[in-house]
Design a protein around this motif. Structure first.
Motif, PDB file in Angstrom:
ATOM      1  N   THR A 139       1.395  13.561  -6.792  1.00  0.00           N
ATOM      2  CA  THR A 139       1.296  15.012  -6.356  1.00  0.00           C
ATOM      3  C   THR A 139       2.712  15.146  -5.672  1.00  0.00           C
ATOM      4  O   THR A 139       2.993  16.601  -5.820  1.00  0.00           O
ATOM      5  CB  THR A 139       0.482  14.997  -4.930  1.00  0.00           C
ATOM      6  N   GLY A 140       3.372  14.163  -5.627  1.00  0.00           N
ATOM      7  CA  GLY A 140       5.003  14.376  -5.068  1.00  0.00           C
ATOM      8  C   GLY A 140       5.084  14.797  -3.639  1.00  0.00           C
ATOM      9  O   GLY A 140       6.214  15.202  -3.360  1.00  0.00           O
ATOM     10  N   ALA A 141       3.853  14.546  -2.923  1.00  0.00           N
ATOM     11  CA  ALA A 141       3.871  14.765  -1.433  1.00  0.00           C
ATOM     12  C   ALA A 141       4.719  13.731  -0.921  1.00  0.00           C
ATOM     13  O   ALA A 141       4.109  12.587  -1.072  1.00  0.00           O
ATOM     14  CB  ALA A 141       2.361  15.247  -1.152  1.00  0.00           C
ATOM     15  N   THR A 142       5.297  14.011   0.134  1.00  0.00           N
ATOM     16  CA  THR A 142       5.923  13.266   0.951  1.00  0.00           C
ATOM     17  C   THR A 142       5.396  12.928   2.502  1.00  0.00           C
ATOM     18  O   THR A 142       5.198  13.851   3.125  1.00  0.00           O
ATOM     19  CB  THR A 142       7.559  13.465   1.402  1.00  0.00           C
ATOM     20  N   ASP A 143       4.997  11.814   2.925  1.00  0.00           N
ATOM     21  CA  ASP A 143       4.685  11.652   4.408  1.00  0.00           C
ATOM     22  C   ASP A 143       5.694  10.879   4.972  1.00  0.00           C
ATOM     23  O   ASP A 143       6.004   9.829   4.839  1.00  0.00           O
ATOM     24  CB  ASP A 143       3.480  10.265   4.185  1.00  0.00           C
ATOM     25  N   TRP A 144       6.564  11.770   5.858  1.00  0.00           N
ATOM     26  CA  TRP A 144       7.275  11.273   6.468  1.00  0.00           C
ATOM     27  C   TRP A 144       7.066  10.467   7.593  1.00  0.00           C
ATOM     28  O   TRP A 144       6.416  10.996   8.330  1.00  0.00           O
ATOM     29  CB  TRP A 144       8.268  12.622   7.180  1.00  0.00           C
ATOM     30  N   LEU A 145       7.918   9.468   7.869  1.00  0.00           N
ATOM     31  CA  LEU A 145       7.440   8.291   8.742  1.00  0.00           C
ATOM     32  C   LEU A 145       8.161   8.817  10.109  1.00  0.00           C
ATOM     33  O   LEU A 145       9.146   9.453  10.115  1.00  0.00           O
ATOM     34  CB  LEU A 145       7.805   7.186   8.483  1.00  0.00           C
ATOM     35  N   ARG A 164       3.676  -3.393   5.041  1.00  0.00           N
ATOM     36  CA  ARG A 164       4.848  -3.330   5.850  1.00  0.00           C
ATOM     37  C   ARG A 164       6.045  -2.659   5.100  1.00  0.00           C
ATOM     38  O   ARG A 164       5.988  -3.101   3.744  1.00  0.00           O
ATOM     39  CB  ARG A 164       5.151  -4.277   6.941  1.00  0.00           C
ATOM     40  N   LEU A 165       6.845  -2.089   5.555  1.00  0.00           N
ATOM     41  CA  LEU A 165       8.240  -1.867   5.081  1.00  0.00           C
ATOM     42  C   LEU A 165       9.277  -2.707   5.940  1.00  0.00           C
ATOM     43  O   LEU A 165       9.315  -2.614   7.116  1.00  0.00           O
ATOM     44  CB  LEU A 165       8.523  -0.505   5.145  1.00  0.00           C
ATOM     45  N   ASP A 181       5.287  -1.387  10.555  1.00  0.00           N
ATOM     46  CA  ASP A 181       3.939  -1.589  10.358  1.00  0.00           C
ATOM     47  C   ASP A 181       3.103  -0.367   9.873  1.00  0.00           C
ATOM     48  O   ASP A 181       3.096   0.448  10.516  1.00  0.00           O
ATOM     49  CB  ASP A 181       3.045  -1.770  11.423  1.00  0.00           C
ATOM     50  N   ARG A 182       2.591  -0.528   8.744  1.00  0.00           N
ATOM     51  CA  ARG A 182       2.210   0.902   7.975  1.00  0.00           C
ATOM     52  C   ARG A 182       0.254   1.184   8.496  1.00  0.00           C
ATOM     53  O   ARG A 182       0.141   2.187   8.433  1.00  0.00           O
ATOM     54  CB  ARG A 182       1.926   0.683   6.543  1.00  0.00           C
ATOM     55  N   GLN A 188       9.677  -1.717  14.335  1.00  0.00           N
ATOM     56  CA  GLN A 188      10.209  -2.981  15.233  1.00  0.00           C
ATOM     57  C   GLN A 188      11.574  -3.224  14.750  1.00  0.00           C
ATOM     58  O   GLN A 188      12.018  -3.089  13.661  1.00  0.00           O
ATOM     59  CB  GLN A 188       9.248  -3.854  15.189  1.00  0.00           C
ATOM     60  N   ARG A 189      12.492  -3.271  15.679  1.00  0.00           N
ATOM     61  CA  ARG A 189      13.766  -3.892  15.347  1.00  0.00           C
ATOM     62  C   ARG A 189      14.285  -4.914  15.848  1.00  0.00           C
ATOM     63  O   ARG A 189      13.696  -5.562  16.864  1.00  0.00           O
ATOM     64  CB  ARG A 189      14.878  -2.565  16.107  1.00  0.00           C
ATOM     65  N   SER A 190      14.867  -5.654  14.795  1.00  0.00           N
ATOM     66  CA  SER A 190      15.139  -7.041  14.707  1.00  0.00           C
ATOM     67  C   SER A 190      16.617  -7.317  14.324  1.00  0.00           C
ATOM     68  O   SER A 190      17.068  -7.044  13.300  1.00  0.00           O
ATOM     69  CB  SER A 190      14.156  -7.753  13.888  1.00  0.00           C
ATOM     70  N   VAL A 191      17.335  -7.864  15.181  1.00  0.00           N
ATOM     71  CA  VAL A 191      18.669  -8.136  14.838  1.00  0.00           C
ATOM     72  C   VAL A 191      19.258  -9.707  14.507  1.00  0.00           C
ATOM     73  O   VAL A 191      18.876 -10.633  15.384  1.00  0.00           O
ATOM     74  CB  VAL A 191      19.865  -7.892  15.918  1.00  0.00           C
TER      75      VAL A 191
END
Length: 420
Positions: A139-145, A164-165, A181-182, A188-191
């Motif tokens: 469809t080309g539709a975008t689900d903005w996170l 996950r991404l 987490d989808r 979550q941020r990990s360094v």
């Protein structure tokens, strides 16, 4: 590391600004990277993304003189590839300009998830940070996170699955990893911090390894070899541990196997059941480039087939490429000269290489699709100096020049199509 080597190794990778720079400067660096990709000679792709490994031979006693090379080699010629005509399901386009507010903005596709959605990244001046979305190709539709933690201006793909991404942003002497987490739609941020003075002109190699550890590979500043590796827990981050057993090795993993390769042509697959040596020499006609000694191949998996791309002597400052596709347990070998593997699935390998014969844009990098079952090669996406490619869930992502190619502006179009 010489400027020639940096140019030759820079494939689907970004500039490496310090973490504490002004975000607009980071975006400008990304623009310069894309400008170089479209306007410079071939130097790959979230990945692309990301030739990426510089290495020395595996440590250990010298091996005896190798036996004759295996006879069962199928060679595929890129100059005989026929055009592949496929209609994109969805596209996005960015017009780059040399100056002005629009020169900072982009809208591009970065990769494909294992369940067939397209990762889209967009930067606009009014927002001042990267926006991430998932596109439904049909469809080309975008689900903005939800907004990214820290709101960086640009990220690169590490892993895209149905659960996950995993994205990364550059950080001085480390990597900031962003996990989405989808299921819960939360970030979550990990360094991950890496010790030592690593090469600052090339972003490091990022690999997901066993036990959900992220592996970071880099040469050291002022050196062309070997590759050094560190690893850390993906979720916990922190100070990464040194991986001395991987020193000088190009490496990639599947769920049950590890692939290692070195500059001299040794390729080994390790499983819990033991090791299988698939090769102990470089491909015929692919001598070690004298200008870049001990540059290891890049490696990836095509399903359960190991894929290895070597740098080869070309007689110039820019090395050639030869790609070898192995059977996991030995046997048949497929060789493709003058092309580098940039993506793969169980039945296809996507490559990039310069084509002069029969191409619409001779001397430019084309994208090729190798059918592993039929051993046929098709050409798609002519005209880009650097192929930006992804392949997953039966979908192919590639980039092409757009219609606007004026003196102060040029277009890049990202396409996604179903690969039959």
């Amino acid at each position: 590391m010489s400027t020639e080597l940096r140019a030759a190794l820079r494939e689907a990778v970004a500039d490496a600004p310090p973490y504490d720079v002004d975000p607009r400067a980071v975006v400008r660096a990304g623009v310069r990277r894309t400008r170089r990709r479209v306007g410079a000679a071939v130097g790959l792709g979230s990945l692309a993304a990301a030739a990426l490994a510089v290495a020395t031979v595996l440590s250990g006693p010298e091996r005896p003189a190798p036996d004759p090379a295996p006879a069962e080699i199928d060679r595929v010629d890129v100059d005989r590839a026929l055009p592949l005509r496929i209609d994109p399901l969805t596209t996005t386009r960015t017009t780059w300009r040399d100056s002005g507010p629009a020169s900072l903005e982009y809208d591009r596709y970065e990769g494909i998830t294992t369940d067939g959605l397209v990762l889209r990244a967009r930067y606009t001046n009014d927002r001042g940070h990267a926006e991430i979305g998932l596109v439904e190709p049909a469809t080309g539709a975008t689900d903005w996170l939800p907004p990214l933690p820290g709101r960086p201006p640009e990220v690169t793909v590490v892993e895209l699955t149905e659960d996950r991404l995993v994205l990364a942003e550059w950080m001085h002497q480390g990597r900031t990893l962003l996990l989405f987490d989808r299921g819960t739609r939360t970030w979550q941020r990990s360094v991950v911090h890496v010790s030592g003075s690593w090469e600052v002109h090339l972003p490091p190699v990022i690999r997901m390894g066993p036990e959900d550890r992220v592996y970071v590979g880099s040469t050291m500043e002022g050196e062309s070899a070997p590759l050094h590796w560190w690893s850390a827990s993906l979720e916990e981050g922190g100070q990464a541990r040194v991986e001395p057993g991987l020193r000088g090795v190009a490496v990639a993993w599947t769920d049950d196997a590890e692939l290692r390769a070195t500059w001299d042509g040794r390729v080994v697959v390790s499983t819990p059941a033991g090791e299988t040596e698939l090769s102990d020499r470089r491909p015929d006609g692919c001598d070690e480039p004298t200008a870049f000694p001990e540059v290891a191949p890049t490696v990836l998996w095509a399903g359960d087939r190991p894929v290895v791309t070597y740098f080869c002597e070309s007689g110039s400052d820019v090395p050639g490429r030869t790609t070898v596709v192995h059977e996991r347990h030995g046997g048949r070998v497929v060789e493709i000269a003058d092309a580098a593997a940039v993506a793969a699935d169980a039945s296809h390998v996507v490559l990039s290489g310069v084509t002069d014969d029969g191409a619409e844009h001779p001397g430019h990098t084309s994208t090729y699709v190798l059918d592993l079952d039929q051993l046929t090669l098709a050409r798609v996406g002519e005209g880009m100096h650097d192929a930006q490619v992804a392949l997953a869930a039966g979908l192919l992502l590639w980039n092409t020049p757009g219609p606007d190619d004026s003196q102060d502006a040029y277009d890049v179009v990202w396409n996604v199509a179903r690969l039959e």
